[in-house]
Design an enzyme around this catalytic site. Sequence first.
Site, PDB file in Angstrom:
ATOM      1  N   CYS A   9       0.830  -1.208   0.000  1.00 31.27           N
ATOM      2  CA  CYS A   9       0.000   0.000   0.000  1.00 31.27           C
ATOM      3  C   CYS A   9       0.866   1.260   0.000  1.00 31.27           C
ATOM      4  O   CYS A   9       0.470   2.292  -0.549  1.00 31.27           O
ATOM      5  CB  CYS A   9      -0.952  -0.008   1.191  1.00 31.27           C
ATOM      6  N   HIS A  62      -1.657   0.749   7.728  1.00 36.26           N
ATOM      7  CA  HIS A  62      -2.067   0.823   6.326  1.00 36.26           C
ATOM      8  C   HIS A  62      -1.834   2.243   5.819  1.00 36.26           C
ATOM      9  O   HIS A  62      -2.061   3.226   6.542  1.00 36.26           O
ATOM     10  CB  HIS A  62      -3.543   0.440   6.202  1.00 36.26           C
TER      11      HIS A  62
END
Length: 996
Positions: free
Chosen positions: A58, A313
């Site tokens: 990510c 994340h």
Amino acid sequence: MWLQQRNCKGNPNCLVGIGEHIWLGEIDENSFHNIDDPNCERRKKNSFVGLTNLGATCYVNTFLQVWFLNLELRQALYLCPSTCSDYMMGDGIQEEKDYEPQTICEHLQYLFALLQNSNRRYIDPSGFVKALGLDTGQQQDAQEFSKLFMSLLEDTLSKQKNPDVRNIVQQQFCGEYAYVTVCNQCGRESKLLSKFYELELNIQGHKQLTDCISEFLKEEKLEGDNRYFCENCQSKQNATRKIRLLSLPCTLNLQLMRFVFDRQTGHKKKLNTYIGFSEILDMEPYVEHKGGSYVYELSAVLIHRGVSAYSGHYIAHVKDPQSGEWYKFNDEDIEKMEGKKLQLGIEEDLAEPSKSQTRKPKCGKGTHCSRNAYMLVYRLQTQEKPNTTVQVPAFLQELVERDNSKFEEWCIEMAEMRKQSVDKGKAKHEEVKELYQRLPAGAEPYEFVSLEWLQKWLDESTPTKPIDNHACLCSHDKLHPDKISIMKRISEYAADIFYSRYGGGPRLTVKALCKECVVERCRVLRLKNQLNEDYKTVNNLLKVTVKGNDGFWVGKSSLRSWRQLALEQLDEQDGDADQSNGKMNGSTLNKDESKEERKEEEEELNFNEDILCPHGELCISENERRLVSKEAWSKLQQYFPKAPEFPSYKECCSQCKILEREGEENEALHKMIANEQKTSLPNLFQDKNRPCLSNWPEDTDVLYIVSQFFVEEWRKFVRKPARCSPVSAVGNHALLCPHGGLMFTFASMTKEDSKLIALIWPSEWQMIQKLFVVDHVIKITRTEVGDANPSEAQYISEPKLCPECREGLLCQQQRDLREYTQATIYVHKVVDNKKVMKDSAPELNVSSSETEEDKEEAKPDGEKDPDFNQSNGGTKRQKISHQNYIAYQKQVIRRSMRHRKVRGEKALLVSANQTLKELKIQIMHAFSVAPFDQNLSIDGKILSDDCATLGTLGVIPESVILLKADEPIADYAAMDDVMQVCMPEEGFKGTGLLGH
């Protein structure tokens, strides 16, 4: 609305609740398939394309989206020459070849072209990630990735001829500042110019971005030991140092240093403090040359969700430079913000709450606060409108169109599969509605069908297979009465349709029920019901004393468990029928399994077999059996008709009687031999008054040697003559080499090899020669050298030492100690040079509950020690003795080196080819000490080479390693999470980012 009902278990007439409810109500067409609408994977109008997260990539996806929305960078990359021309054929690209980018620039070109004009909702960046050599399963430092990739891109583009391409990274991202040092004494000013691509701002102790920038540029005093050497004054002087911004780039990247190194724990942590920043940033107060245009506009905010530096994340909020609208890029998902406004509120709520969490400060219009933003991207405000015509080059557009064609083909294929599934579902719906009403048999002819098959027929998720009724058959190929509960009785009309459409068999009509099995089942049930009554009767009969020869011998063990055996035997008959069905259905057990089961069945004794001797006759031990009356035996025979029968007048096994007599004679003989030898060698047996080489006795000049193994075996026999065989020979060849030479030096026999030998007095030796067969005589003779001191006497062995074999043995011993595959070592933790007794972690139990004697006595029959064989043949025996000696040496090594583990010491299983780094990980689990905090030593030697194996470092079985921890980590509540923390960080080592 159709209500689902439960099926009556065991009722073959109940056809409710078998899965029909999903077909008899109103049915949505979407229930006929499990294929998502392919149009959901299509890119929406006026939206951006997402990027697939390949596991932990990510952080890569966020930067790709930020760089893609930098129109100048995208335009410059499109101008780069490409090798795609090699794939062109005529007017287009070869259809049979897939385009594979060769360089990082080509990968970015292709990715940007797909992000710009792809019809897909998201694309796969695996080619780009693979080209960089990134580990898709490991999350990396996003800020470090940004720096390294920009450096790599700049180095790659520097080889381009077009200046707009060659200088794009510097034009967009590169600024310049100077480190300025001013001498307080003479005022001399020295400058060190440096380029930057981002400003790294400390956020500790600050609440606003402007405060972070001010601290970055603040003046630093150089005083005391930190004074500055002034070239003008030619001496160290007090001075001031600060950073001056000389020029700023078009795109200003501000790195907020949220991830910092914690010296107390030895790993990184995240600073979850709020930092306020505005959408408009005026940098003019911070630059040296005033009067220019230094007003910047916020264009991207990169977010890290999560409270830990090692997990979480990454997402990005990026402003579309063409429309001015804000978008949230979260891998495959892209969300447009309402009202052209940046909205960070929801991102701040996702962080894990804590009691000490600070309240979010209020933000005015045009300002934002974030505790998760780690990078802010500002764009220089200009009067010109951004270039809205970034055109994809023709060769890239053709690649994009080819990918779009593949996507459209996939959409058509998925839509067709959905349509076929719907058509099949509708046809099945009509079939179920038609047949389910005709399933009940009523008074008309009927057949039996497996309930499992009916349920699968009604299961929309699996295709219907042919009917298979084999599992319900008995050994007579008919319907087993116990299987009626898993069958359903349906009409002959419905059965005809089922078999015509799906096939299978065998068909089970009204005559299919097996009469023989029904009769047998009734018999078994009758016996089971009668068993409890018979059990009481037999117990009463057993209380009656048997007179004369009317009784029968029954095993006591069988009498104790006869009711359980009877029940198992009755149940086995049903089991045999099931097993035969399994064989007919093709589900037979494999040979190994069937042999194993047969062997287990044979080992289980049937009724009254516990008094059978090995020859199949009545055993001689009366303690294991008792007499029962004729009436009791007849009752037992009803349940065990095949049980062996022994009337009271039956004689015991004659062969067993002979063997018993021989055994008693042998036992008496062994005891006689043991007593004689014990009386002849009392001191050797009791290990008293033994001679010692290091303190040679004065009353003799000769001592004899035998192997300690012989002494231990002999003592074992003398202690337990009934359980052990007599020792008949002294096998001294185990102490000699194949050439007949002695394998020990006099010095070694006084030290490390003293446990391998036993010293014998001359008087004892004469008795040993009478009692045992001696293959080789080994003796040590002391001779005086003139009138010298007795300590300088000479010691001569017969036979003499063999130097070559002695050296070979020592080498072999060292190899054995350094080539082990599984051994135990011990670790002591040391604090302030004292061993710490810890009880926290579970310890490895390496001790055995068996004594050495018990282990040796468990040696299987047939494994006779060659040392005590009275065979002749010198050459052959010499070879065997040498091999035995090596094995014997290993055995003695294990015994003599065994370390007695003290309380709190940690025992670890290791191998010689294991690296020190792997051992440190084991120690981390045992002591909660990170590998980089471990200082290990063995025998005063520091162990520091993490790549070296334990064998090369001299770690041998039973070694004790000392562990000293620098700064032990206090909280190891979750070891799996800490593994990431404790392992040394390798970052982007080995990737393409460091290749330049």
